[in-house]
Design an enzyme around this catalytic site. Sequence first.
Site, short mmCIF file in Angstrom:
data_model
loop_
_atom_site.label_atom_id
_atom_site.label_comp_id
_atom_site.label_asym_id
_atom_site.label_seq_id
_atom_site.Cartn_x
_atom_site.Cartn_y
_atom_site.Cartn_z
N CYS A 92 -19.53 -22.53 -6.67
CA CYS A 92 -18.38 -22.83 -5.69
C CYS A 92 -17.75 -21.60 -5.89
CB CYS A 92 -17.97 -24.14 -5.57
SG CYS A 92 -16.90 -23.89 -4.04
N GLU A 93 -16.91 -20.25 -5.20
CA GLU A 93 -16.46 -19.44 -5.45
C GLU A 93 -14.65 -19.68 -5.42
OE1 GLU A 93 -14.86 -17.34 -1.11
OE2 GLU A 93 -17.61 -16.44 -2.49
N HIS A 94 -14.45 -20.96 -4.84
CA HIS A 94 -12.89 -21.57 -5.17
C HIS A 94 -12.97 -21.97 -5.74
CE1 HIS A 94 -14.06 -22.33 -0.41
NE2 HIS A 94 -13.83 -21.14 -0.14
N HIS A 95 -13.86 -22.95 -6.67
CA HIS A 95 -13.11 -23.71 -8.27
C HIS A 95 -14.53 -23.69 -9.49
CE1 HIS A 95 -10.98 -26.65 -4.62
NE2 HIS A 95 -10.62 -26.02 -5.75
N GLN A 133 -21.21 -22.08 0.91
CA GLN A 133 -22.72 -22.21 1.09
C GLN A 133 -22.84 -21.99 2.75
OE1 GLN A 133 -23.88 -26.93 0.90
NE2 GLN A 133 -25.10 -27.05 2.49
N HIS A 161 -21.63 -31.17 -3.94
CA HIS A 161 -20.75 -29.91 -4.37
C HIS A 161 -19.72 -30.80 -5.75
CE1 HIS A 161 -20.66 -26.77 -1.24
NE2 HIS A 161 -21.86 -27.64 -1.13
N CYS A 163 -18.10 -29.74 -6.70
CA CYS A 163 -15.67 -29.33 -6.59
C CYS A 163 -15.26 -31.03 -5.81
CB CYS A 163 -15.51 -28.17 -5.61
SG CYS A 163 -15.94 -27.95 -4.55
#
Length: 203
Positions: A92-95, A133, A161, A163
């Site tokens: 996941c590119e956010h976390h 995703q 996920h 996250c």
Amino acid sequence: MIKEIRSYEKIEQYDTEITETLADNYRVIIENLGEDVNREGLQKTPERVAKAMQYLTHGYELDPLEILKSALFTEDHQQMIVVKDIEVYSMCEHHMLPFFGKAHVAYIPNGKIVGLSKIPRVVDAYARRMQVQERLTDQIKNCIQEALNPLGVAVVIEAQHMCMQMRGIQKQNSVTTTSSFTGAFEKDKTRKEFISLVSNKLS
């Protein structure tokens, strides 16, 4: 008779400069988290993480379109081809936490088919990057559409996920499903046929 046991040697190839730079950065991160980077269990951790991250994001070095084009074959077949339960591991590119699950991919040929192993390779090439995703689902679909120009493409991904499971809302049993369709799969009848073929694995 006693056989000689040779020592195990694992050969890995990583960019030395990138590995050293990443390791230095992870060393600082570990220290900022309050740990002693010099204690026995952590001495080699920065280098291990540096190599692990390079592997987990090696999709940037791959060309998914060329992967498909390397195994195209002329074939007069216009029935649905489904490759399901393709394992997906991504970040996941956010976390920068993993998400993982399965992809189900189908296409209807229009004069060309592709070697079946190439579809999981394309999934992996896009998954082994910093991702969301939704984008991953579309990228797989678009790549197959561009390479084969089929009558239609369908992609469904189910993933968990970390996250969501390890932090934040902490819902351990939640599963995210994304889908993307082109051509014939935009018709209700064809889409239902695809879903029925993989429904035993869909939520």
